[in-house]
Design a protein around this motif. Sequence first.
Motif, PDB file in Angstrom:
ATOM      1  N   VAL A   1       0.834  -1.211   0.000  1.00 23.34           N
ATOM      2  CA  VAL A   1       0.000   0.000   0.000  1.00 23.34           C
ATOM      3  C   VAL A   1       0.866   1.257   0.000  1.00 23.34           C
ATOM      4  O   VAL A   1       0.666   2.187  -0.795  1.00 23.34           O
ATOM      5  CB  VAL A   1      -0.944   0.002   1.223  1.00 23.34           C
ATOM      6  N   LEU A   2       1.861   1.297   0.882  1.00 22.05           N
ATOM      7  CA  LEU A   2       2.693   2.497   1.000  1.00 22.05           C
ATOM      8  C   LEU A   2       3.580   2.704  -0.220  1.00 22.05           C
ATOM      9  O   LEU A   2       3.875   3.847  -0.591  1.00 22.05           O
ATOM     10  CB  LEU A   2       3.550   2.405   2.270  1.00 22.05           C
ATOM     11  N   ALA A   3       3.994   1.615  -0.872  1.00 18.19           N
ATOM     12  CA  ALA A   3       4.851   1.732  -2.054  1.00 18.19           C
ATOM     13  C   ALA A   3       4.084   2.256  -3.255  1.00 18.19           C
ATOM     14  O   ALA A   3       4.693   2.760  -4.206  1.00 18.19           O
ATOM     15  CB  ALA A   3       5.480   0.377  -2.386  1.00 18.19           C
ATOM     16  N   ARG A   4       2.751   2.151  -3.228  1.00 17.98           N
ATOM     17  CA  ARG A   4       1.951   2.567  -4.376  1.00 17.98           C
ATOM     18  C   ARG A   4       1.483   4.013  -4.297  1.00 17.98           C
ATOM     19  O   ARG A   4       0.757   4.477  -5.167  1.00 17.98           O
ATOM     20  CB  ARG A   4       0.721   1.652  -4.522  1.00 17.98           C
TER      21      ARG A   4
ATOM     22  N   THR B   1       4.661   7.419   5.573  1.00 17.69           N
ATOM     23  CA  THR B   1       5.129   7.307   4.186  1.00 17.69           C
ATOM     24  C   THR B   1       6.281   6.316   4.148  1.00 17.69           C
ATOM     25  O   THR B   1       7.004   6.156   5.142  1.00 17.69           O
ATOM     26  CB  THR B   1       5.626   8.658   3.626  1.00 17.69           C
ATOM     27  N   ILE B   2       6.454   5.676   3.016  1.00 17.22           N
ATOM     28  CA  ILE B   2       7.579   4.764   2.883  1.00 17.22           C
ATOM     29  C   ILE B   2       8.859   5.572   2.730  1.00 17.22           C
ATOM     30  O   ILE B   2       8.851   6.665   2.145  1.00 17.22           O
ATOM     31  CB  ILE B   2       7.371   3.802   1.692  1.00 17.22           C
ATOM     32  N   ASN B   3       9.932   5.090   3.282  1.00 11.47           N
ATOM     33  CA  ASN B   3      11.224   5.786   3.236  1.00 11.47           C
ATOM     34  C   ASN B   3      11.942   5.410   1.940  1.00 11.47           C
ATOM     35  O   ASN B   3      12.560   4.346   1.837  1.00 11.47           O
ATOM     36  CB  ASN B   3      12.062   5.398   4.456  1.00 11.47           C
ATOM     37  N   ARG B   4      11.851   6.287   0.950  1.00 12.37           N
ATOM     38  CA  ARG B   4      12.437   6.001  -0.359  1.00 12.37           C
ATOM     39  C   ARG B   4      13.961   6.114  -0.380  1.00 12.37           C
ATOM     40  O   ARG B   4      14.593   5.794  -1.383  1.00 12.37           O
ATOM     41  CB  ARG B   4      11.804   6.900  -1.424  1.00 12.37           C
TER      42      ARG B   4
ATOM     43  N   ALA C   1      16.384  -0.695   1.427  1.00 14.14           N
ATOM     44  CA  ALA C   1      15.431  -1.735   1.040  1.00 14.14           C
ATOM     45  C   ALA C   1      14.380  -1.234   0.060  1.00 14.14           C
ATOM     46  O   ALA C   1      13.612  -2.034  -0.477  1.00 14.14           O
ATOM     47  CB  ALA C   1      14.735  -2.297   2.280  1.00 14.14           C
ATOM     48  N   TYR C   2      14.345   0.083  -0.201  1.00 15.69           N
ATOM     49  CA  TYR C   2      13.219   0.613  -0.967  1.00 15.69           C
ATOM     50  C   TYR C   2      13.121   0.045  -2.378  1.00 15.69           C
ATOM     51  O   TYR C   2      12.030  -0.303  -2.839  1.00 15.69           O
ATOM     52  CB  TYR C   2      13.266   2.140  -1.045  1.00 15.69           C
ATOM     53  N   ASN C   3      14.231  -0.058  -3.094  1.00 17.14           N
ATOM     54  CA  ASN C   3      14.164  -0.569  -4.468  1.00 17.14           C
ATOM     55  C   ASN C   3      13.572  -1.971  -4.514  1.00 17.14           C
ATOM     56  O   ASN C   3      12.792  -2.305  -5.408  1.00 17.14           O
ATOM     57  CB  ASN C   3      15.550  -0.561  -5.110  1.00 17.14           C
ATOM     58  N   ALA C   4      13.944  -2.800  -3.543  1.00 14.25           N
ATOM     59  CA  ALA C   4      13.398  -4.157  -3.489  1.00 14.25           C
ATOM     60  C   ALA C   4      11.901  -4.118  -3.191  1.00 14.25           C
ATOM     61  O   ALA C   4      11.112  -4.866  -3.798  1.00 14.25           O
ATOM     62  CB  ALA C   4      14.128  -4.980  -2.430  1.00 14.25           C
ATOM     63  N   ILE C   5      11.493  -3.244  -2.279  1.00 11.48           N
ATOM     64  CA  ILE C   5      10.070  -3.119  -1.945  1.00 11.48           C
ATOM     65  C   ILE C   5       9.279  -2.641  -3.160  1.00 11.48           C
ATOM     66  O   ILE C   5       8.196  -3.150  -3.458  1.00 11.48           O
ATOM     67  CB  ILE C   5       9.879  -2.151  -0.759  1.00 11.48           C
TER      68      ILE C   5
END
Length: 209
Positions: A21-24, A72-75, A79-83
């Motif tokens: 959800v947060l990644a979108r 918010t997701i921490n861009r 780990a963000y690219n994998a998420i």
Amino acid sequence: MQFSESASSVVPGLHGRVLGVLARTDRPLTGRAVAALLRTPASPSGVQKVLDDLVGNGVVIAEPAGRARLYTINRDHVAYNAIEQLAGLRELLLERIKTEADSWELPAKAIWLFGSTARGQGDADSDLDLLIVRPDDVDDSDPRWLAQLDTLSAHASLWSGNSCEVVEYSAAEIRDLVRHGERLVTELRQDAVPITGSSPRQTLNRKAG
């Protein structure tokens, strides 16, 4: 693959679903908003516990907003690219299917995803349903055509972990389905996701035939 919440295919349980959800979205969300956006329901308290865990690991950022907290997701997290990739597994799968189909010796008129996976409802037990429109000048028993279908079906199953079911019609047969108002045509108009070739709107237009 969990088509409805693809991140949970690799990150099991509520953690994967919340990350999806947060990644979108770029929009800060309250915990209740995150819970409301999950494809399958979860309790607000369970979502809050997951958010607290993700904040503790630095994967999610929490900011106060009055009496609430916004997440918010921490861009910038490693780990963000994998998420992000996990949240986009369905799109990656469709791109792989398109790449293979575009290399065919006998190109299809169109390939669409349909059924529960197209509606975003598919889970690990759902079939991956592909509708393939064969050109009228290609015989349905042509060994080259049949080999293409078999290879794509096998690869799509391997890439997704789901059984791939191919439904094939010639362009003329599609026109007949449209003229007779078959229920499949209604379903395709509502839900089909184009992968390559002509779109459902172009192909299923009553005036196109």
